[in-house]
Every structure is written in C-alpha cells, then in structure tokens.
Design a protein around this motif. Structure first.
Motif, PDB file in Angstrom:
ATOM      1  N   ILE A 147       3.209  -1.604  -5.968  1.00 47.63           N
ATOM      2  CA  ILE A 147       2.540  -2.888  -5.727  1.00 47.63           C
ATOM      3  C   ILE A 147       3.652  -3.945  -5.685  1.00 47.63           C
ATOM      4  CG2 ILE A 147       0.695  -4.457  -6.396  1.00 47.63           C
ATOM      5  CD1 ILE A 147      -0.477  -2.335  -8.179  1.00 47.63           C
ATOM      6  N   ALA A 148       3.741  -4.625  -4.531  1.00 52.98           N
ATOM      7  CA  ALA A 148       4.816  -5.610  -4.343  1.00 52.98           C
ATOM      8  C   ALA A 148       4.252  -7.016  -4.438  1.00 52.98           C
ATOM      9  CB  ALA A 148       5.479  -5.391  -2.981  1.00 52.98           C
ATOM     10  N   SER A 149       5.140  -7.971  -4.621  1.00 52.86           N
ATOM     11  CA  SER A 149       4.677  -9.351  -4.764  1.00 52.86           C
ATOM     12  C   SER A 149       4.655 -10.047  -3.413  1.00 52.86           C
ATOM     13  CB  SER A 149       5.543 -10.114  -5.765  1.00 52.86           C
ATOM     14  OG  SER A 149       6.822 -10.362  -5.230  1.00 52.86           O
ATOM     15  N   LYS A 150       4.044 -11.209  -3.420  1.00 54.36           N
ATOM     16  CA  LYS A 150       3.868 -12.014  -2.210  1.00 54.36           C
ATOM     17  C   LYS A 150       5.211 -12.210  -1.508  1.00 54.36           C
ATOM     18  CE  LYS A 150       2.463 -16.109  -3.298  1.00 54.36           C
ATOM     19  NZ  LYS A 150       1.472 -16.984  -3.930  1.00 54.36           N
ATOM     20  N   GLY A 151       5.218 -11.956  -0.204  1.00 53.62           N
ATOM     21  CA  GLY A 151       6.422 -12.254   0.571  1.00 53.62           C
ATOM     22  C   GLY A 151       7.423 -11.119   0.669  1.00 53.62           C
ATOM     23  N   TYR A 152       7.237 -10.049  -0.129  1.00 52.76           N
ATOM     24  CA  TYR A 152       8.177  -8.932  -0.090  1.00 52.76           C
ATOM     25  C   TYR A 152       8.075  -8.237   1.269  1.00 52.76           C
ATOM     26  CZ  TYR A 152      10.632  -4.684  -1.462  1.00 52.76           C
ATOM     27  OH  TYR A 152      11.520  -3.645  -1.517  1.00 52.76           O
ATOM     28  N   PRO A 153       9.165  -7.809   1.945  1.00 51.59           N
ATOM     29  CA  PRO A 153      10.528  -7.787   1.428  1.00 51.59           C
ATOM     30  C   PRO A 153      11.370  -9.025   1.745  1.00 51.59           C
ATOM     31  CG  PRO A 153      10.429  -6.557   3.483  1.00 51.59           C
ATOM     32  CD  PRO A 153       9.043  -7.068   3.205  1.00 51.59           C
ATOM     33  N   GLU A 154      10.852  -9.971   2.548  1.00 53.12           N
ATOM     34  CA  GLU A 154      11.708 -11.120   2.892  1.00 53.12           C
ATOM     35  C   GLU A 154      12.008 -11.965   1.660  1.00 53.12           C
ATOM     36  OE1 GLU A 154       9.183 -10.232   4.914  1.00 53.12           O
ATOM     37  OE2 GLU A 154      10.375  -9.612   6.661  1.00 53.12           O
ATOM     38  N   THR A 155      10.950 -12.209   0.858  1.00 52.15           N
ATOM     39  CA  THR A 155      11.151 -12.996  -0.361  1.00 52.15           C
ATOM     40  C   THR A 155      10.378 -12.284  -1.460  1.00 52.15           C
ATOM     41  OG1 THR A 155       9.170 -14.294   0.054  1.00 52.15           O
ATOM     42  CG2 THR A 155      11.239 -15.196   0.889  1.00 52.15           C
ATOM     43  N   SER A 156      10.335 -12.857  -2.642  1.00 56.49           N
ATOM     44  CA  SER A 156       9.470 -12.301  -3.674  1.00 56.49           C
ATOM     45  C   SER A 156       8.990 -13.456  -4.526  1.00 56.49           C
ATOM     46  CB  SER A 156      10.218 -11.281  -4.525  1.00 56.49           C
ATOM     47  OG  SER A 156      11.278 -11.904  -5.208  1.00 56.49           O
ATOM     48  N   SER A 157       7.979 -13.172  -5.319  1.00 53.92           N
ATOM     49  CA  SER A 157       7.340 -14.241  -6.062  1.00 53.92           C
ATOM     50  C   SER A 157       7.430 -13.946  -7.554  1.00 53.92           C
ATOM     51  CB  SER A 157       5.884 -14.322  -5.597  1.00 53.92           C
ATOM     52  OG  SER A 157       5.188 -15.233  -6.374  1.00 53.92           O
ATOM     53  N   LYS A 158       7.671 -14.954  -8.339  1.00 51.77           N
ATOM     54  CA  LYS A 158       7.788 -14.766  -9.791  1.00 51.77           C
ATOM     55  C   LYS A 158       6.710 -15.548 -10.525  1.00 51.77           C
ATOM     56  CE  LYS A 158      12.643 -13.762  -9.871  1.00 51.77           C
ATOM     57  NZ  LYS A 158      13.983 -14.014 -10.330  1.00 51.77           N
ATOM     58  N   GLY A 159       6.321 -15.033 -11.680  1.00 51.26           N
ATOM     59  CA  GLY A 159       5.457 -15.795 -12.574  1.00 51.26           C
ATOM     60  C   GLY A 159       3.961 -15.643 -12.325  1.00 51.26           C
ATOM     61  N   ASP A 160       3.562 -14.810 -11.345  1.00 52.73           N
ATOM     62  CA  ASP A 160       2.122 -14.591 -11.138  1.00 52.73           C
ATOM     63  C   ASP A 160       1.594 -13.649 -12.216  1.00 52.73           C
ATOM     64  OD1 ASP A 160       1.919 -16.068  -8.646  1.00 52.73           O
ATOM     65  OD2 ASP A 160       3.098 -14.439  -7.767  1.00 52.73           O
ATOM     66  N   VAL A 161       0.510 -14.057 -12.890  1.00 53.50           N
ATOM     67  CA  VAL A 161      -0.033 -13.256 -13.996  1.00 53.50           C
ATOM     68  C   VAL A 161      -0.676 -11.978 -13.457  1.00 53.50           C
ATOM     69  CG1 VAL A 161      -1.710 -13.218 -15.895  1.00 53.50           C
ATOM     70  CG2 VAL A 161      -0.375 -15.293 -15.422  1.00 53.50           C
ATOM     71  N   ILE A 162      -0.342 -10.861 -14.074  1.00 50.17           N
ATOM     72  CA  ILE A 162      -0.860  -9.560 -13.630  1.00 50.17           C
ATOM     73  C   ILE A 162      -2.065  -9.186 -14.485  1.00 50.17           C
ATOM     74  CG2 ILE A 162      -0.317  -7.120 -13.263  1.00 50.17           C
ATOM     75  CD1 ILE A 162       2.676  -7.965 -13.159  1.00 50.17           C
ATOM     76  N   ALA A 163      -3.211  -8.977 -13.824  1.00 49.26           N
ATOM     77  CA  ALA A 163      -4.429  -8.591 -14.544  1.00 49.26           C
ATOM     78  C   ALA A 163      -4.735  -7.120 -14.283  1.00 49.26           C
ATOM     79  CB  ALA A 163      -5.592  -9.458 -14.074  1.00 49.26           C
ATOM     80  N   GLY A 164      -5.437  -6.493 -15.209  1.00 43.35           N
ATOM     81  CA  GLY A 164      -5.953  -5.146 -14.978  1.00 43.35           C
ATOM     82  C   GLY A 164      -4.991  -4.022 -15.279  1.00 43.35           C
ATOM     83  N   LEU A 165      -3.881  -4.321 -15.962  1.00 43.04           N
ATOM     84  CA  LEU A 165      -2.980  -3.222 -16.342  1.00 43.04           C
ATOM     85  C   LEU A 165      -3.687  -2.338 -17.358  1.00 43.04           C
ATOM     86  CD1 LEU A 165       0.430  -5.065 -16.813  1.00 43.04           C
ATOM     87  CD2 LEU A 165      -0.082  -3.263 -15.143  1.00 43.04           C
ATOM     88  N   PRO A 166      -3.632  -1.010 -17.190  1.00 42.53           N
ATOM     89  CA  PRO A 166      -4.296  -0.151 -18.175  1.00 42.53           C
ATOM     90  C   PRO A 166      -3.621  -0.285 -19.537  1.00 42.53           C
ATOM     91  CG  PRO A 166      -3.160   1.166 -16.488  1.00 42.53           C
ATOM     92  CD  PRO A 166      -2.971  -0.261 -16.126  1.00 42.53           C
ATOM     93  N   GLU A 167      -4.413  -0.126 -20.590  1.00 40.41           N
ATOM     94  CA  GLU A 167      -3.839  -0.072 -21.933  1.00 40.41           C
ATOM     95  C   GLU A 167      -2.911   1.135 -21.997  1.00 40.41           C
ATOM     96  OE1 GLU A 167      -4.504  -2.173 -24.621  1.00 40.41           O
ATOM     97  OE2 GLU A 167      -5.525  -3.400 -23.114  1.00 40.41           O
ATOM     98  N   LEU A 168      -1.863   1.058 -22.816  1.00 38.85           N
ATOM     99  CA  LEU A 168      -0.939   2.193 -22.916  1.00 38.85           C
ATOM    100  C   LEU A 168      -1.673   3.481 -23.276  1.00 38.85           C
ATOM    101  CD1 LEU A 168       2.295   0.889 -24.668  1.00 38.85           C
ATOM    102  CD2 LEU A 168       1.996   1.609 -22.289  1.00 38.85           C
ATOM    103  N   ASP A 169      -2.686   3.350 -24.141  1.00 36.57           N
ATOM    104  CA  ASP A 169      -3.419   4.547 -24.597  1.00 36.57           C
ATOM    105  C   ASP A 169      -4.150   5.248 -23.455  1.00 36.57           C
ATOM    106  OD1 ASP A 169      -4.419   3.177 -27.805  1.00 36.57           O
ATOM    107  OD2 ASP A 169      -2.542   4.020 -27.070  1.00 36.57           O
ATOM    108  N   ASP A 170      -4.482   4.469 -22.418  1.00 40.99           N
ATOM    109  CA  ASP A 170      -5.189   5.066 -21.286  1.00 40.99           C
ATOM    110  C   ASP A 170      -4.351   6.153 -20.621  1.00 40.99           C
ATOM    111  OD1 ASP A 170      -7.083   3.252 -21.812  1.00 40.99           O
ATOM    112  OD2 ASP A 170      -6.823   2.045 -20.006  1.00 40.99           O
TER     113      ASP A 170
END
Ligand code: AMP
Ligand code: GLY
Length: 443
Positions: free
Chosen positions: A341-364
């Motif tokens: 999963i790449a960020s906005k603008g990749y590969p020409e540019t990239s984006s920082k600081g966008d909050v990532i939602a929906g990451l599975p819990e480590l236990d999953d």
C-alpha cells in the motif's frame, strides 16, 4: 543470548527483524532507524544512530553502537550503506556484518560496472552501451529503434529506469537524465539497453564467499498500476514461489549467473558475501537474462519469502558469517503473497503524516497467515499511550500486507481482505498482484 542490529527502515527490514526476533536465542533486535512496525514488534526496538563527531565517517555511529551494545551481528538491509562500505568498516572494527563489501556492492552501485562484469564473465544479459553525451545517446537510439531501455548509471531507488516504447520517449528520458539532471549525479551517465522480452523473476541467494544458499524464488511487480502499467516503482507487491522458475530454469540460473559471480569475485580477490539478488528476464525457451543485480535482499520480495522461511534467519546469517552456509533451507510449502500500500503521489512523490486506520492488532497475526509489514510508517506522537492508534504514513511505500495460503490466488484474496480494511488519505495499491502465477494456476 544474542543482540542483532538491522540497518534500514523499510518493509524488508521489518521482515528481517521479525524473523530474527522469532529466534529464542535472540535477546534484542535493534533496528536503525526502523519504522512504526519495527517499534511495535516484540523484542525489537528502533535506534537513531548519529555520530557525535562531525568529522567521523557516517559508519562510525554504527560501529560505536555495536561496541556499546554487545551486538553479535549486523544485517544490512539497503544498498546505500553497502555501496559506501559499511561491511568493510565493520570488519575493520572486528564487528560481524552480513553483506557484501563496497567492491562487490558495485554490482548494484554502478550499472556500468555490472554490465562490464557480466560481459567479462559471459553472464547472459541485454546488449548495451554507455553514454554521457545526449547527442551520441540519441544517435544510438535512432540506430537501435524502439522499444529500448534507458537507465541512469548510479543508484536511483529502482526509479531510474525508463522502458521507452517509442523513440520520442527514449529521447525524453535522455534529456531528463543527461540534460535536465532529474536523477542528480546518478543520471550523469546512462546505459542504453536492448529491450528483453519474457517473464521476470527475482532470484535471491545468500553467499558466504564460496557456498550458495538460494532463497525461495519470487517475483515482484515493478509498475505502479494494475495490468503492469504506469511508471516503474521500487515494487508494488511480490509473491513466492515464482512458477516461471522451474527446476530447469533454477539450474540454469545457478550455473550461468550465480556461480559465475561467486567465481569471478573470488578471482578478483573480493569474495562475495551477503545477499545477492539477480533480477531476471526468463525468455520463452526458459533461458535467463540478468536485468540487474542488487547487492541486498529485495523489497518487497523479502516479505513473502521470509513469511515462508522455517529455518532460523539468525542461524543462516551466523553460518554465512562463518563461511558454512548450507545448500538449502526449510521453507513452508505454501505460497506467500504481499501487496504494497503506497501513499498519495507515489512513485513521483510521497505523502507524510496521513493517519493510518484499520491496522490489525498484533494478536490478529497469531495464526501466522497474514502479517502486515511496515515500510514508510511513523508515530504521529511518540509519547501516545496507545501507540498502535497513532501510526501515520512516512514515505512512498507504506505497508506490505503479506499472506500465506494454499495457493497464490488464495494468498491474494487473504492479503486483499486485510488490505481493504486499511485506509489512509490517498492510499493506493494493486488488486492484481500475482496475476501471472494465478493465470498459470487457473490454466
Ligand atoms: P532495473 O532497475 O534495472 O531492475 O529495471 C527496472 C525494471 O525495468 C525491470 O524490473 C524491468 O521490468 C524493466 N527493464 C529493465 N531493463 C529491461 C530490459 N533490458 N528489457 C526489458 N525490461 C527491462
Ligand atoms: N523489488 C525490487 C528491488 O528490491 O529492487
């Protein structure tokens, strides 16, 4: 008990650190500088290594850290420190570091070195010519016709390659690299190559100077968009094994590509140690041609390959450092597939600081069937109590969702299910990773 230092911050390094941490002999895995995923991984911690002495080489901070923290082995992920000689510097300081010396790393650091090396050692590769002048380069393009491939000579993070379908695109690439300097110093010299046809595969080995341990085979998808279209990237996904590498192809690659590298480097007085990655084009007849060498593990190939590794990575590296690599390792027979999963603008540019939602819990991840490896991630607030909720984007390739399953198409579905639940502003990924192999499975 052992302490390990992994150098790098990508998905490859998260996968290496995760594998090392699984070994009961391992106490601490330090990752420099790491990412949010390596920070959250059990037994792993990120470290920022900066030299306090302005006049010291950039390697000295790593050496100081190893000496002060009883590091038993250093595993170097990315090419840049290898090309500048981190392994040589560690060896001089009596520190065990897994990777090639600066001499050997030229196989990746300079396309010209690699092409001359292949020519001298009869390693099959595309015909080519090097240029520093735009006029001469364009004259050569006119002579050869399109499609044709233009490459910046130095390191360009997988992005300094233009596969030109037309003469006009080829001219444009020459102007970008030689006249406009878009790729900086890496592009002040270009290599122009014959266009190779076939199916790509990544063939990655561990080499200890003489013994060769092939990793499970893999294939990545370099183009940004579905259907293998759009610009080249560092890799939008990968899977292992690569069905195109049949037993016959495997034997040819070992005999025609890998063994000649080992022999030639020995003859040059510079034994090859570390990971060696041959990016291959396999033609209709099953003959391999080297597209490029990398002096490191692939990213994202590492993620699916290490999902399948059942041997201890730590034992393999220790054996490699001792010059006692076995000729094979234990692999899960099930395939694995990773979606980037790449960020906005990749590969020409990239984006920082966008909050990532929906990451599975480590236990999953406890059933070991899906693992989300982090690459360009960080914490928005490093003091947050629930740090998992505060993961933000911090680069072009952000995550690699990797699944093990009974078939490549099942692995794709399992990875897509988790990928679809993860979201951040501008997130982009391909839904067709593995399509070559899935077409083979279906036929
Ligand atoms: P490289 O950075 O050299 O691996 O090139 C990036 C990608 O460009 C490769 O993975 C191929 O998909 C493509 N490519 C590079 N060289 C060639 C070639 N000679 N013929 C066809 N495709 C190529
Ligand atoms: N996936 C290609 C690379 O590591 O360069």
């Amino acid at each position: 008990m052992m302490n390990i230092l992994v150098i790098g911050s990508g998905g490859r390094e998260h996968a290496l650190a995760w594998q090392c941490a699984k070994d009961d002999k391992v106490n601490n895995v330090y990752v420099a500088p790491g990412n949010a995923g390596t920070a959250l991984e059990p037994k792993c911690q990120n470290v920022v290594l900066v030299s306090t002495d302005e006049n010291a080489s950039e390697h000295s901070a790593i050496i100081d850290f190893c000496q002060n923290n009883a590091i038993d082995m250093v595993i170097v992920g990315p090419e840049a420190p290898l090309v500048t000689g981190i392994v040589d510097a560690c060896r001089d300081a009596g520190i065990k570091a897994w990777g090639p010396t600066a001499y050997c790393a030229q196989l990746e650091g300079s396309k010209t070195f690699a092409k001359e090396f292949m020519e001298q050692n009869n390693i099959p590769t595309a015909a080519y010519k090097g240029f520093t002048e735009a006029v001469a380069a364009k004259a050569y393009i006119d002579e050869q016709g399109a499609p044709i491939v233009i490459k910046a000579d130095g390191l360009a993070a997988g992005k300094g390659v233009i596969v030109a379908e037309t003469i006009e695109q080829a001219y444009e690439a020459i102007d970008d690299m030689l006249a406009d300097n878009k790729f900086g110093d890496a592009g002040s010299r270009v290599v122009i190559e014959q266009f190779l046809q076939g199916e790509e595969a990544s063939f990655i080995c561990m080499i200890d100077g003489k013994n060769i341990l092939p990793m499970a085979t893999s294939q990545d998808h370099k183009r940004a968009f579905e259907g293998d279209t759009g610009p080249n990237t560092g890799g939008m996904g990968a899977y292992s094994p690569a069905p195109v590498v049949t037993q016959d192809v495997h034997e040819k690659v070992m005999a025609q590509v890998i063994q000649p590298v080992v022999d030639a480097m020995n003859n040059a007085g510079h034994p090859y140690t570390g990971f060696l990655y041959a990016g291959l084009m396999i033609d209709e007849a099953g003959d391999p041609y080297v597209i490029e060498f990398n002096c490191r593990f692939g990213d994202p190939e590492t993620q699916p390959i290490l999902m399948r590794l059942q041997s201890s990575m730590v034992d393999l590296v220790a054996q490699g450092l001792a010059g006692q690599l076995p000729s094979d390792a234990q692999w899960d027979s099930r395939p694995a597939l990773g979606i980037v999963i790449a960020s906005k603008g990749y590969p020409e540019t990239s984006s920082k600081g966008d909050v990532i939602a929906g990451l599975p819990e480590l236990d999953d991840n406890n059933d070991n069937a899906v693992k989300v490896f982090h690459a360009g991630t960080a914490f928005s607030d490093s003091d947050a109590i629930d740090r998992e909720k505060e993961v933000v984007t911090n680069g072009g390739r952000v995550l690699c969702v990797t699944a093990l399953a009974d078939s490549i198409s099942d692995a794709q579905q399992a990875a897509l299910a988790v990928t679809g639940a993860i979201s951040f502003d501008g997130a982009q990924y391909r839904r067709d990773i593995g399509h070559h192999a899935i077409a083979r499975e279906n036929s």
